[in-house]
Write an enzyme that holds these catalytic residues in place. Structure first.
Site, PDB file in Angstrom:
ATOM      1  N   HIS A   1      77.197 -51.233   9.602  1.00  0.00           N
ATOM      2  CA  HIS A   1      78.142 -50.132   8.786  1.00  0.00           C
ATOM      3  C   HIS A   1      79.327 -50.717   8.206  1.00  0.00           C
ATOM      4  O   HIS A   1      79.786 -50.276   7.104  1.00  0.00           O
ATOM      5  CB  HIS A   1      78.080 -48.912   9.788  1.00  0.00           C
ATOM      6  CG  HIS A   1      76.836 -48.366  10.105  1.00  0.00           C
ATOM      7  ND1 HIS A   1      75.781 -48.631   9.652  1.00  0.00           N
ATOM      8  CD2 HIS A   1      76.638 -47.112  10.626  1.00  0.00           C
ATOM      9  CE1 HIS A   1      74.831 -47.835   9.883  1.00  0.00           C
ATOM     10  NE2 HIS A   1      75.249 -46.897  10.652  1.00  0.00           N
TER      11      HIS A   1
ATOM     12  N   HIS B   1      81.187 -49.615  18.040  1.00  0.00           N
ATOM     13  CA  HIS B   1      81.518 -51.109  18.123  1.00  0.00           C
ATOM     14  C   HIS B   1      82.910 -51.483  18.679  1.00  0.00           C
ATOM     15  O   HIS B   1      83.841 -50.416  18.896  1.00  0.00           O
ATOM     16  CB  HIS B   1      81.185 -51.716  16.918  1.00  0.00           C
ATOM     17  CG  HIS B   1      79.954 -51.661  16.268  1.00  0.00           C
ATOM     18  ND1 HIS B   1      79.048 -52.613  16.565  1.00  0.00           N
ATOM     19  CD2 HIS B   1      79.455 -50.980  15.348  1.00  0.00           C
ATOM     20  CE1 HIS B   1      77.730 -52.049  15.920  1.00  0.00           C
ATOM     21  NE2 HIS B   1      78.054 -51.089  15.119  1.00  0.00           N
TER      22      HIS B   1
END
Length: 291
Positions: free
Chosen positions: A186, A244
């Site tokens: 992303h 993340h």
């Protein structure tokens, strides 16, 4: 307060006591006038040179500051960090598809009106093929890194090794949990799509459409691309503050910015490339077309 009123001739939307015309049958072109006015506002305030020039720094700042928030002041769970939220499922997971399908008619129409040359149109459309190659190559590289650095466990809570699985696909298919270095896809794709849209929409300031259907279509496409930019930046921000770790997002963002820089700031300036969209040339002070 919202209130909808109707009459045989006029449909209005009343917001806070002020009436806004949605449709006036006595003036069929009124809704198109509002569409054009909104598109003009987007061109002046979002798809302009200043915004485009600073966008890369803004995206890098979002990644850095969002990562800092996640590490130092973790936010409570919300709908936005649910991977099944509407924006993630129906937009972000297919973000390159949305970007490709929206830019395809936009590039084709603006390039043709600007040059009247089909060869140039196909040449400019090849930028979408280049973008597809960048997307595919980077995502495959990220998957390779995750497979190479990962290990299969029973679950994220029970870290018992399952040595029979040596790649993520087989591990996850069997119900296991694969723990590897997962570069944020992303963080790569959303900035790349955003920067590509901003580069391609530079043309709206210099192309003049003689036919009304062309003008209406380009206004609609301009609004749809602006909507995508908003969604991509917003979801990139959500990725930065919720998902993340720092280095995974840093690498992902770096790949996205690098993909844009190598193409639009370097390769597309050369003769053997898709070239840049039509734009004003600073030297000549008039419309130019990159060759």
């Amino acid at each position: 307060m919202f209130q909808y009123t109707d009459s045989p001739w006029i449909r209005r939307l009343v917001i806070g006591g002020r009436s806004h015309v949605l449709c006036d049958r006595r003036r069929p072109g009124l809704s198109m006038e509002y569409l054009e006015a909104f598109a003009l506002w987007i061109r002046r305030n979002c798809f302009n040179e200043k915004f485009r020039r600073h966008a890369v720094w803004g995206l890098a700042g979002i990644s850095m500051l969002g990562s800092l928030v996640k590490e130092q002041w973790p936010l409570p769970d919300s709908y936005l960090n649910n991977k099944k939220n509407v924006l993630n499922v129906y937009f972000v997971k297919v973000s390159w598809g949305w970007t490709f399908l929206s830019l395809l008619p936009f590039i084709a129409l603006t390039s043709y009106v600007a040059t009247r040359n089909l060869g140039t149109v196909f040449r400019r459309l090849s930028a979408l093929l280049v973008g597809t190659m960048v997307w595919f190559t980077c995502t495959q590289f990220f998957m390779m890194i995750e497979n190479y650095t990962g290990t299969c466990y029973n679950s994220s809570m029970v870290l018992e090794l399952r040595t029979e699985h040596t790649d993520k696909r087989s591990c996850v298919t069997s119900g296991g949990f694969w723990d590897g270095f997962d570069i944020s896809g992303h963080s790569f794709l959303l900035p790349y799509c955003t920067l590509m849209i901003l580069e391609e929409t530079a043309v709206v300031h210099i192309v003049r459409f003689e036919k009304s259907w062309q003008k209406h279509l380009i206004n609609a496409l301009t609004l749809s691309l602006a909507f995508l930019v908003f969604v991509w930046v917003f979801m990139f921000f959500c990725t930065a503050i919720y998902f993340h770790d720092f280095f995974q997002k840093l690498l992902g963002t770096s790949f996205g910015i690098l993909g844009w820089y190598v193409t639009y700031r370097r390769w597309y300036l050369t003769p053997y490339s898709p070239g840049l969209p039509p734009r004003f040339t600073a030297k000549e002070g008039k419309r130019g077309y990159s060759k």
